[in-house]
Design a protein around this motif. Structure first.
Motif, mmCIF file in Angstrom:
data_model
loop_
_atom_site.group_PDB
_atom_site.id
_atom_site.type_symbol
_atom_site.label_atom_id
_atom_site.label_comp_id
_atom_site.label_asym_id
_atom_site.label_seq_id
_atom_site.Cartn_x
_atom_site.Cartn_y
_atom_site.Cartn_z
ATOM 1 N N GLY A 147 1.921 18.035 50.919
ATOM 2 C CA GLY A 147 1.290 16.719 51.793
ATOM 3 C C GLY A 147 0.788 15.502 50.980
ATOM 4 N N LEU A 148 -0.438 15.147 51.130
ATOM 5 C CA LEU A 148 -1.116 14.101 50.646
ATOM 6 C C LEU A 148 -1.601 14.341 49.251
ATOM 7 C CD1 LEU A 148 -2.922 12.360 53.610
ATOM 8 C CD2 LEU A 148 -0.655 11.644 52.358
ATOM 9 N N GLU A 160 -1.398 16.474 45.163
ATOM 10 C CA GLU A 160 -0.591 16.375 44.165
ATOM 11 C C GLU A 160 -0.175 18.027 44.116
ATOM 12 O OE1 GLU A 160 -0.147 16.030 39.234
ATOM 13 O OE2 GLU A 160 -2.066 15.116 40.215
#
Length: 248
Positions: A120-121, A123
């Protein structure tokens, strides 16, 4: 609502040209998929796809992957995953064919895309990557990964033909007026291929569960390669059925 073949083709042709371009594209794509299903590079990619699932069920997934030639560093990145998969596919070939390259790129794209989406957002850390690779041992996860792999194979096989056709369709007096319109078409094609590959997802999940059980937790190379070959035949049949449905 599924985007059918004619709706995709209609982005580059109108009226009487639709059937002509659709038939030519489907014929070329079918031949490419037939070639690919018998290519050593594709057989290796299908086997590695299965090993990713099997490794997820092992006490030491990393060691299982290494036995298959997928060697990841302890602190792995997405780039490391891509490189490891590429080298593992190449182990079976002294010379990779153009169609075999499609299989290699499709496997890499499928695995990296899944890891990226799961992150997702955030790392994709090394711990996250190893954990998600381990999760591929679940039947549902294996089915989902297989769907993306076969969608990539289909899209790239069709693209192999279209990349030689679309440039001739771009210009002031052509259907495509700009590269942006070409990209819009390719996005539509990607969606069409992903929807077509839905037919493989359930099959792959059930196949993995059944054969892993019958093999006492393992699946041999012959069965893995057979899985890949049959998956391509299902894709070919589905593509032709959709094209015929729209032609009627």
């Amino acid at each position: 609502m599924t985007r059918r073949w004619k709706e995709v083709i209609s982005l580059i042709a109108e009226g009487g040209e639709v059937a002509k371009i659709a038939n030519a594209t489907m014929s070329a794509a079918d031949k490419a998929l037939e070639r690919l299903s018998n290519d050593p590079g594709f057989a290796q990619a299908a086997w590695l796809l299965t090993r990713l699932g099997i490794a997820g069920k092992q006490a030491n997934p990393k060691a299982c992957l290494e036995e298959a030639g997928i060697r990841l560093p302890q602190h792995a990145s997405l780039a490391d995953v891509a490189v490891a998969l590429a080298l593992a596919v190449d182990m079976s070939n002294t010379r990779t064919s153009d169609i075999g390259l499609i299989a290699k790129e499709s496997l890499i794209a499928a695995v990296v895309e899944r890891l990226h989406e799961k992150a997702g957002l955030f790392e994709a850390s090394s711990d996250f990557i190893h954990a998600e690779l381990g999760a591929l041992g679940r039947d549902k996860a294996f089915g989902e990964l297989s769907r993306v792999f076969f969608a990539q194979v289909t899209n790239r096989s069709i693209g192999y033909f279209l990349d030689r056709t679309l440039p001739l369709q771009m210009g002031p007096d052509q259907k495509f007026k700009s590269r942006a319109e070409v990209m819009r078409f390719r996005v539509a094609m990607d969606k069409h291929c992903h929807e077509t590959a839905e037919i493989v997802e359930k099959y792959a999940s059930e196949w993995f569960s059944k054969n892993r059980f019958q093999g006492d937790g393992d699946i041999g190379r012959d069965k893995s390669e057979g899985f890949g070959w049959y998956g391509i035949q299902k894709i070919r049949a589905e593509l032709m059925a959709r094209a015929k449905d729209h032609a009627d």
